[in-house]
Write a protein that holds these residues in place. Structure first.
Motif, PDB file in Angstrom:
ATOM      1  N   UNK A  92       0.841  -1.205   0.000  1.00 24.47           N
ATOM      2  CA  UNK A  92       0.000   0.000   0.000  1.00 24.47           C
ATOM      3  C   UNK A  92       0.880   1.260   0.000  1.00 24.47           C
ATOM      4  N   UNK A  93       0.507   2.235  -0.788  1.00 16.41           N
ATOM      5  CA  UNK A  93       1.229   3.504  -0.808  1.00 16.41           C
ATOM      6  C   UNK A  93       0.896   4.256   0.486  1.00 16.41           C
TER       7      UNK A  93
ATOM      8  N   UNK B 290       7.868  -0.409  -3.353  1.00 14.57           N
ATOM      9  CA  UNK B 290       8.155  -1.256  -4.520  1.00 14.57           C
ATOM     10  C   UNK B 290       7.959  -0.428  -5.801  1.00 14.57           C
ATOM     11  N   UNK B 291       8.601  -0.858  -6.899  1.00 15.54           N
ATOM     12  CA  UNK B 291       8.381  -0.177  -8.178  1.00 15.54           C
ATOM     13  C   UNK B 291       6.910  -0.193  -8.579  1.00 15.54           C
TER      14      UNK B 291
ATOM     15  N   UNK C 265      16.268   6.604  -9.026  1.00 21.28           N
ATOM     16  CA  UNK C 265      15.353   6.928  -7.923  1.00 21.28           C
ATOM     17  C   UNK C 265      13.916   6.502  -8.243  1.00 21.28           C
ATOM     18  N   UNK C 266      13.553   6.467  -9.510  1.00 18.89           N
ATOM     19  CA  UNK C 266      12.203   6.013  -9.857  1.00 18.89           C
ATOM     20  C   UNK C 266      11.422   6.942 -10.770  1.00 18.89           C
TER      21      UNK C 266
ATOM     22  N   UNK D 256      10.941   4.822  -1.307  1.00 21.51           N
ATOM     23  CA  UNK D 256      11.057   6.042  -2.094  1.00 21.51           C
ATOM     24  C   UNK D 256      10.102   7.075  -1.502  1.00 21.51           C
ATOM     25  N   UNK D 257      10.641   8.236  -1.201  1.00 18.13           N
ATOM     26  CA  UNK D 257       9.823   9.340  -0.716  1.00 18.13           C
ATOM     27  C   UNK D 257       9.521  10.220  -1.924  1.00 18.13           C
ATOM     28  N   UNK D 258       8.257  10.348  -2.261  1.00 20.46           N
ATOM     29  CA  UNK D 258       7.866  11.045  -3.486  1.00 20.46           C
ATOM     30  C   UNK D 258       7.060  12.288  -3.114  1.00 20.46           C
TER      31      UNK D 258
END
Ligand SMILES: Nc1ncnc2c1ncn2[C@@H]1O[C@H](COP(=O)(O)OP(=O)(O)OP(=O)(O)O)[C@@H](O)[C@H]1O
Ligand SMILES: [Mg+2]
Length: 155
Positions: A1-2, A24-25, A53-54, A147-149
């Motif tokens: 879950x995001x 996860x990607x 980084x994505x 990853x912090x977006x």
């Protein structure tokens, strides 16, 4: 879950100024897919963050949302990937990593940027002055496996 403060709400307010954590990607792709809903004709999206980084992964989700066939390829060797998004509007994905920092007006991509389509730009720091013309700023940070977006509406 995001992970996010406002789970389950995916309208423009969710993305105006917010931080998401993915592990996860797939989650990053899903976030890109949700984000695509708020994009409008003429939007320029700056994608920032280090190598791996994505940024491209996020873009793959945006592309998927626009119901294109297949994912976005890494655009490291070609400046612009183009997707026919939903009929009239086109989606451009640019990876400017290999460019020397230059003025946005000098390199001939302004016809994409100001074409009233939608552009996602990796390594936008190569384009001096692009911030002034952009609607969205996305910064991706590696924190271990996460990853912090950070997504901000800047215009
Ligand atoms: N939560 C995550 N979100 C996105 N990618 C992740 C995540 N966890 C691990 N990864 C991995 O990190 C890499 C991200 O690669 P991607 O090509 O999207 O980065 P990029 O920011 O576009 O890099 P570049 O600047 O080189 O173009 C992939 O190998 C992916 O599998
Ligand atoms: Mg990339």
């Amino acid at each position: 879950m995001i992970k996010n403060k406002k789970l389950n709400i995916w309208d423009i307010n969710t993305f105006k100024k917010n931080i998401f954590i993915t592990t996860t990607p797939k989650q990053t792709r899903n976030l890109g897919e949700k984000f695509a809903v708020v994009l409008k004709k003429g939007d320029i999206v700056l994608l920032k963050g280090g190598l791996g980084s994505g940024k491209t992964t996020f873009t793959q989700g945006v592309v998927r949302a626009f119901r294109n066939k297949g994912f976005a390829n890494s655009a490291s060797f070609t400046l612009v990937n183009e997707y026919n998004a939903n009929g009239a509007t086109r989606l451009f994905h640019m990876d400017l990593y290999r460019l020397q920092p230059s003025n946005v007006w000098d390199i001939g991509i302004e016809e994409y940027l100001y074409s009233d389509n939608i552009s996602l730009i990796e390594w936008p720091d190569r384009l001096v002055g692009i911030e002034n013309y952009s609607q969205w700023n996305i910064e991706i940070e590696n924190i271990g496996l996460e990853r912090k977006i950070k997504i901000d509406k800047i215009k």
